[in-house]
Design a protein around this motif. Structure first.
Motif, PDB file in Angstrom:
ATOM      1  N   ASP A 164       0.619  -1.367   0.222  1.00 36.16           N
ATOM      2  CA  ASP A 164       0.230  -0.303  -0.165  1.00 36.16           C
ATOM      3  C   ASP A 164       0.753   1.154  -0.164  1.00 36.16           C
ATOM      4  O   ASP A 164       2.092   1.335   0.128  1.00 36.16           O
ATOM      5  N   ASN A 218      -5.897  -6.281  -6.008  1.00 36.29           N
ATOM      6  CA  ASN A 218      -7.028  -5.506  -5.338  1.00 36.29           C
ATOM      7  C   ASN A 218      -7.034  -3.961  -5.850  1.00 36.29           C
ATOM      8  O   ASN A 218      -7.875  -3.469  -6.139  1.00 36.29           O
ATOM      9  N   TYR A 234     -13.010   4.065 -16.195  1.00 29.95           N
ATOM     10  CA  TYR A 234     -12.761   2.720 -15.063  1.00 29.95           C
ATOM     11  C   TYR A 234     -13.700   1.897 -15.670  1.00 29.95           C
ATOM     12  O   TYR A 234     -12.844   0.650 -15.083  1.00 29.95           O
ATOM     13  N   ARG A 272     -15.576   5.753   1.593  1.00 33.40           N
ATOM     14  CA  ARG A 272     -14.634   6.718   0.681  1.00 33.40           C
ATOM     15  C   ARG A 272     -15.676   6.904  -0.180  1.00 33.40           C
ATOM     16  O   ARG A 272     -16.131   7.891  -1.640  1.00 33.40           O
TER      17      ARG A 272
HETATM   18  N1  LIG Z   1     -15.802   0.378  -3.469  1.00 31.69           N
HETATM   19  C1  LIG Z   1     -16.359  -0.412  -4.382  1.00 31.69           C
HETATM   20  O1  LIG Z   1     -17.293   0.446  -4.010  1.00 31.69           O
HETATM   21  C2  LIG Z   1     -15.722  -0.940  -5.842  1.00 31.69           C
HETATM   22  C3  LIG Z   1     -16.898  -1.688  -6.165  1.00 31.69           C
HETATM   23  C4  LIG Z   1     -16.617  -2.477  -7.353  1.00 31.69           C
HETATM   24  C5  LIG Z   1     -14.690  -2.825  -7.392  1.00 31.69           C
HETATM   25  N2  LIG Z   1     -14.211  -1.798  -6.919  1.00 31.69           N
HETATM   26  C6  LIG Z   1     -12.688  -2.139  -7.280  1.00 31.69           C
HETATM   27  O2  LIG Z   1     -12.175  -3.122  -5.575  1.00 31.69           O
HETATM   28  C7  LIG Z   1     -10.981  -2.724  -5.146  1.00 31.69           C
HETATM   29  C8  LIG Z   1     -11.217  -2.111  -3.783  1.00 31.69           C
HETATM   30  O3  LIG Z   1     -11.732  -0.539  -4.077  1.00 31.69           O
HETATM   31  P1  LIG Z   1     -11.620   0.026  -2.969  1.00 31.69           P
HETATM   32  O4  LIG Z   1     -12.873   1.443  -2.443  1.00 31.69           O
HETATM   33  O5  LIG Z   1     -10.917  -0.479  -1.536  1.00 31.69           O
HETATM   34  O6  LIG Z   1     -10.040   1.280  -3.055  1.00 31.69           O
HETATM   35  P2  LIG Z   1      -9.549   2.311  -1.877  1.00 31.69           P
HETATM   36  O7  LIG Z   1     -10.019   2.920  -2.903  1.00 31.69           O
HETATM   37  O8  LIG Z   1     -10.162   2.417  -0.586  1.00 31.69           O
HETATM   38  O9  LIG Z   1      -7.660   1.588  -2.028  1.00 31.69           O
HETATM   39  C9  LIG Z   1      -7.921   0.900  -0.822  1.00 31.69           C
HETATM   40  C10 LIG Z   1      -6.231   0.784  -1.146  1.00 31.69           C
HETATM   41  O10 LIG Z   1      -5.461   1.501  -2.500  1.00 31.69           O
HETATM   42  C11 LIG Z   1      -4.563   2.131  -1.501  1.00 31.69           C
HETATM   43  N3  LIG Z   1      -3.659   2.582  -3.389  1.00 31.69           N
HETATM   44  C12 LIG Z   1      -4.368   3.188  -3.385  1.00 31.69           C
HETATM   45  N4  LIG Z   1      -3.290   3.790  -4.778  1.00 31.69           N
HETATM   46  C13 LIG Z   1      -2.117   2.987  -4.508  1.00 31.69           C
HETATM   47  C14 LIG Z   1      -0.854   3.082  -4.798  1.00 31.69           C
HETATM   48  N5  LIG Z   1      -0.581   3.829  -6.244  1.00 31.69           N
HETATM   49  N6  LIG Z   1      -0.005   2.070  -4.930  1.00 31.69           N
HETATM   50  C15 LIG Z   1      -0.103   1.756  -4.217  1.00 31.69           C
HETATM   51  N7  LIG Z   1      -1.528   1.562  -2.745  1.00 31.69           N
HETATM   52  C16 LIG Z   1      -2.204   2.294  -3.717  1.00 31.69           C
HETATM   53  C17 LIG Z   1      -4.842   3.541  -0.866  1.00 31.69           C
HETATM   54  O11 LIG Z   1      -3.333   3.401  -0.237  1.00 31.69           O
HETATM   55  C18 LIG Z   1      -6.021   2.298  -0.416  1.00 31.69           C
HETATM   56  O12 LIG Z   1      -5.321   1.823   1.181  1.00 31.69           O
HETATM   57  C19 LIG Z   1     -10.659  -1.561  -6.627  1.00 31.69           C
HETATM   58  O13 LIG Z   1     -10.517  -2.650  -8.115  1.00 31.69           O
HETATM   59  C20 LIG Z   1     -12.308  -1.104  -7.116  1.00 31.69           C
HETATM   60  O14 LIG Z   1     -11.775  -1.155  -8.641  1.00 31.69           O
HETATM   61  C21 LIG Z   1     -14.727  -1.370  -5.675  1.00 31.69           C
END
Ligand SMILES: NC(=O)c1ccc[n+]([C@@H]2O[C@H](COP(=O)([O-])OP(=O)(O)OC[C@H]3O[C@@H](n4cnc5c(N)ncnc54)[C@H](O)[C@@H]3O)[C@@H](O)[C@H]2O)c1
Length: 255
Positions: free
Chosen positions: A37, A88, A156, A193
């Motif tokens: 992360d 992820n 996206y 978020r």
């Molecule tokens: N949250 C949703 O509703 C949702 C729905 C469908 C798909 N997703 C997918 O699930 C996955 C996780 O989503 P989320 O909402 O938990 O993400 P998030 O934006 O909350 O991020 C999770 C973590 O990723 C880290 N991160 C971001 N950019 C980074 C980088 N460049 N290098 C290293 N770490 C980095 C952040 O610091 C954070 O701790 C993603 O692929 C997202 O597209 C999420």
């Protein structure tokens, strides 16, 4: 259940959000966990959670190929060879929803985190899986990539479509080595978020209508996604590969 007992798993972007819940679930199921992360603050917070106390956290930027090489070297130095990889890290990075407002830079950032990072990390992990003849790769797709999105833009949607298609091809190529490759495709999962993003981009009436369009009549939880990932990660899921699993309460369905 201890479906991944003795296995070592890498989860990217897992100090917060879905990734942290996925990592915690894999720990509960018996795995040793490595986490990448970028956020030192999120890492400090994640370390406080009992499930992630023993996880190995490496801080760095997944959009930088050299930094990925450094981080993978750091895991190798700790003797971590991964049986399970969860790509992820991703997201729309709050870039505009309107196609005509998305700049080249918006497209590049979203593609870099959602697609190129997964390609690069997989390239580091797969040779070890081939050597042991076992692997589970689980990519995070999205309802957006399957059916379009109510609140994120074309960049996206296209990035998630790319990772979903890549999943099928990786399943073809690495199946003979005992490696499965599947994608979990969540609908809106109410992390703090996403809650903020939804309230910025949708009116309360639109949000209510969206929930009414979900057959199970609720938004998703991080635990819903973690359970799907744990299913694909298990040894017993070895005959299931190249699948895109919708985790969206029935909001999007395909036969
Ligand atoms: N949250 C949703 O509703 C949702 C729905 C469908 C798909 N997703 C997918 O699930 C996955 C996780 O989503 P989320 O909402 O938990 O993400 P998030 O934006 O909350 O991020 C999770 C973590 O990723 C880290 N991160 C971001 N950019 C980074 C980088 N460049 N290098 C290293 N770490 C980095 C952040 O610091 C954070 O701790 C993603 O692929 C997202 O597209 C999420």
């Amino acid at each position: 259940m201890e479906r991944v007992k003795g296995r070592t798993a890498l989860v990217t972007g897992a100090a917060d959000g879905l990734g942290a819940a996925i990592a915690a679930r894999l720990v509960a199921e018996g795995a040793r966990i490595g986490i990448i992360d970028r956020s030192a603050e999120a890492i400090d917070k994640a370390r406080q959670t009992p499930e992630l106390r023993d996880a190995v956290f490496i801080a760095g930027d997944l959009t930088d190929g050299d930094d990925i090489a450094r981080m993978m070297g750091a895991f190798a130095a700790k003797g971590m060879i991964f049986d399970i990889l969860v790509n992820n890290a991703g997201g729309s990075l709050h870039t505009p929803k309107a196609f005509l407002e998305e700049s080249d830079e918006d497209w590049e950032r979203v593609m870099a985190l959602n697609v190129t990072a997964a390609v690069r990390v997989s390239r580091h992990v797969l040779p070890g899986m081939i050597k042991t003849g076992f692997g589970r790769v689980i990519n995070l797709g999205s309802k957006a990539g399957r059916y379009g999105s109510l609140f994120t833009g074309a960049n996206y949607v296209a990035a998630k479509g790319a990772i979903q298609s890549m999943t099928l091809q990786m399943a073809q190529e690495f199946g003979p080595h005992g490696i499965t490759c599947n994608a979990v495709c969540p609908g809106a999962i109410l992390t703090p978020r996403v809650e903020r993003l939804l309230s910025e981009r949708m009116s309360p009436e639109e949000r209510q209508k969206a929930v009414e369009a979900i057959p199970v009549r609720r938004n998703g939880r991080v635990e819903d996604v973690a359970a799907a990932v744990a299913f694909f990660a298990a040894d017993e899921a070895g005959f299931i590969t190249g699948q895109l699993m919708d985790v969206n309460g029935g909001q999007g369905m395909a036969s």
